[in-house]
Design an enzyme around this catalytic site. Structure first.
Site, mmCIF file in Angstrom:
data_model
loop_
_atom_site.group_PDB
_atom_site.id
_atom_site.type_symbol
_atom_site.label_atom_id
_atom_site.label_comp_id
_atom_site.label_asym_id
_atom_site.label_seq_id
_atom_site.Cartn_x
_atom_site.Cartn_y
_atom_site.Cartn_z
ATOM 1 N N ARG A 1 28.590 60.515 -50.562
ATOM 2 C CA ARG A 1 27.723 61.489 -49.913
ATOM 3 C C ARG A 1 26.580 61.791 -50.867
ATOM 4 O O ARG A 1 26.255 60.982 -51.732
ATOM 5 C CB ARG A 1 28.499 62.771 -49.588
ATOM 6 C CG ARG A 1 29.797 62.525 -48.823
ATOM 7 C CD ARG A 1 30.536 63.809 -48.572
ATOM 8 N NE ARG A 1 31.925 63.565 -48.218
ATOM 9 C CZ ARG A 1 32.788 64.507 -47.903
ATOM 10 N NH1 ARG A 1 32.413 65.773 -47.899
ATOM 11 N NH2 ARG A 1 34.035 64.226 -47.602
ATOM 12 N N ARG B 1 30.199 59.054 -30.386
ATOM 13 C CA ARG B 1 30.715 58.050 -31.320
ATOM 14 C C ARG B 1 32.221 57.853 -31.222
ATOM 15 O O ARG B 1 32.783 57.019 -31.928
ATOM 16 C CB ARG B 1 30.333 58.451 -32.753
ATOM 17 C CG ARG B 1 28.820 58.518 -32.936
ATOM 18 C CD ARG B 1 28.424 59.056 -34.285
ATOM 19 N NE ARG B 1 26.970 59.187 -34.402
ATOM 20 C CZ ARG B 1 26.353 59.785 -35.416
ATOM 21 N NH1 ARG B 1 27.052 60.318 -36.405
ATOM 22 N NH2 ARG B 1 25.036 59.854 -35.440
ATOM 23 N N HIS C 1 28.291 60.322 -22.278
ATOM 24 C CA HIS C 1 29.446 60.059 -23.146
ATOM 25 C C HIS C 1 30.613 61.002 -22.844
ATOM 26 O O HIS C 1 31.358 61.379 -23.739
ATOM 27 C CB HIS C 1 29.028 60.183 -24.617
ATOM 28 C CG HIS C 1 27.907 59.261 -24.991
ATOM 29 N ND1 HIS C 1 28.059 57.895 -25.052
ATOM 30 C CD2 HIS C 1 26.602 59.513 -25.298
ATOM 31 C CE1 HIS C 1 26.904 57.335 -25.396
ATOM 32 N NE2 HIS C 1 26.013 58.286 -25.543
ATOM 33 N N PRO D 1 30.877 68.505 -38.559
ATOM 34 C CA PRO D 1 30.780 69.962 -38.376
ATOM 35 C C PRO D 1 31.653 70.679 -39.391
ATOM 36 O O PRO D 1 32.731 70.205 -39.751
ATOM 37 C CB PRO D 1 31.286 70.167 -36.949
ATOM 38 C CG PRO D 1 32.133 68.973 -36.670
ATOM 39 C CD PRO D 1 31.520 67.843 -37.418
#
Length: 288
Positions: free
Chosen positions: A274, A118, A97, A2
């Protein structure tokens, strides 16, 4: 990960639904969710219970809730790759989660949940910088102000760019220079500015830097208006709703699609583990 708009969307939700409430109990359901709180899960729960949450604050991608008591501490939220802060009805089914649950002393009927698929994110308690009116957690005191911050110093940022022997996208992702800009919004702002990601910063003029900052602010404000960028269900606001700025992206993720400005096929280039997306015509690479 984010970026600023996604974190700001969460901050605004916390400001509306969690701030000013006193913590009645804390349930840590996974120790990794508080691993940055070095004293452990039991201490985290004990220290936070009974504390009143202050106004939600953000610097760049970092989000925290100062505690209004005399402790001078703050709850720092690290969203990681999939962390979510959700305000849910107390009787809502637990998420698969769910990692941390905060219940409150009032009768509003809602609780704050940290959900993280995660487990790269988490919550932790930290001392704040003495005398800082933002109650900035000491562990992020090195983070620069972000371009939406009224106190952001454009002249100092430009001077830092000119001094650095680096390239423009590397500089935009350097959180000690400017915070909150990540891979997606860097590509978007560079496309709008017609700058190649490998352009050396030493050659940027003051007007060019100002133009780049204008486009960074534009793209971030546009993303904020629609709740940020959500490529899947992981990035949501406190009500569990996804943003949809991904429908408006001009560069990121558009490999082989026509440039919205000139029609040339967009390209993707590997970059620091990336990808960088750019138009080879509008954003010509620098000369060797």
């Amino acid at each position: 990960m984010p970026e600023l708009p996604e974190v700001e969307v969460v901050r605004r939700g916390l400001a509306a639904w969690a701030c000013g409430r006193t913590v009645a109990s804390v349930e840590v359901r996974h120790p990794r969710a508080v691993r940055r709180h070095l004293a452990g899960a039991a201490d985290f729960a004990a220290q936070l219970t009974g504390e009143r949450l202050g106004p939600a604050r953000r610097r760049g991608k970092y989000l925290w809730l100062p505690l209004e008591g005399p402790s001078g501490r703050a709850v720092l939220a690290h969203l990681g790759m999939s962390g979510q802060l959700l305000v849910q009805p107390e009787d809502a089914p637990d998420e698969k989660h769910l990692r941390i649950r905060l219940r409150f002393e009032d009768d509003a009927g809602t609780e704050l949940r940290f959900v993280d698929q995660r487990t790269f994110g988490g919550l932790s308690l930290h001392d704040t910088v003495p005398g800082d009116d933002e109650a900035l957690p000491d562990v992020i005191s090195h983070i620069a102000r972000d371009p939406l911050d009224p106190a952001f110093d454009e002249a100092a940022f430009h001077a830092a760019l000119r001094r650095r022997r680096t390239t423009v996208k590397r500089a935009l992702l350097d959180q000690s220079l400017i915070s909150g800009v990540g891979n997606i919004y860097a590509d978007e702002a560079l496309w709008r500015s017609r700058l190649h990601f490998d352009r050396p910063t030493a050659g940027l003029t003051r007007p060019r830097t100002a133009e780049l900052l204008t486009h960074i602010r534009e793209v971030m404000n546009e993303a904020l208006a629609v709740g940020g960028t959500s490529f899947d269900s992981l990035y949501v606001n406190v009500n569990g709703e996804s943003g949809y700025f991904d429908r408006s992206l001009d560069a990121y993720g558009r490999e082989d699609e026509p440039c919205r400005r000139c029609g040339t096929a967009m390209r993707r280039s590997p970059w620091m583990n990336r990808s960088s997306y750019f138009c080879p015509r509008c954003q010509r690479p620098p000369r060797a």
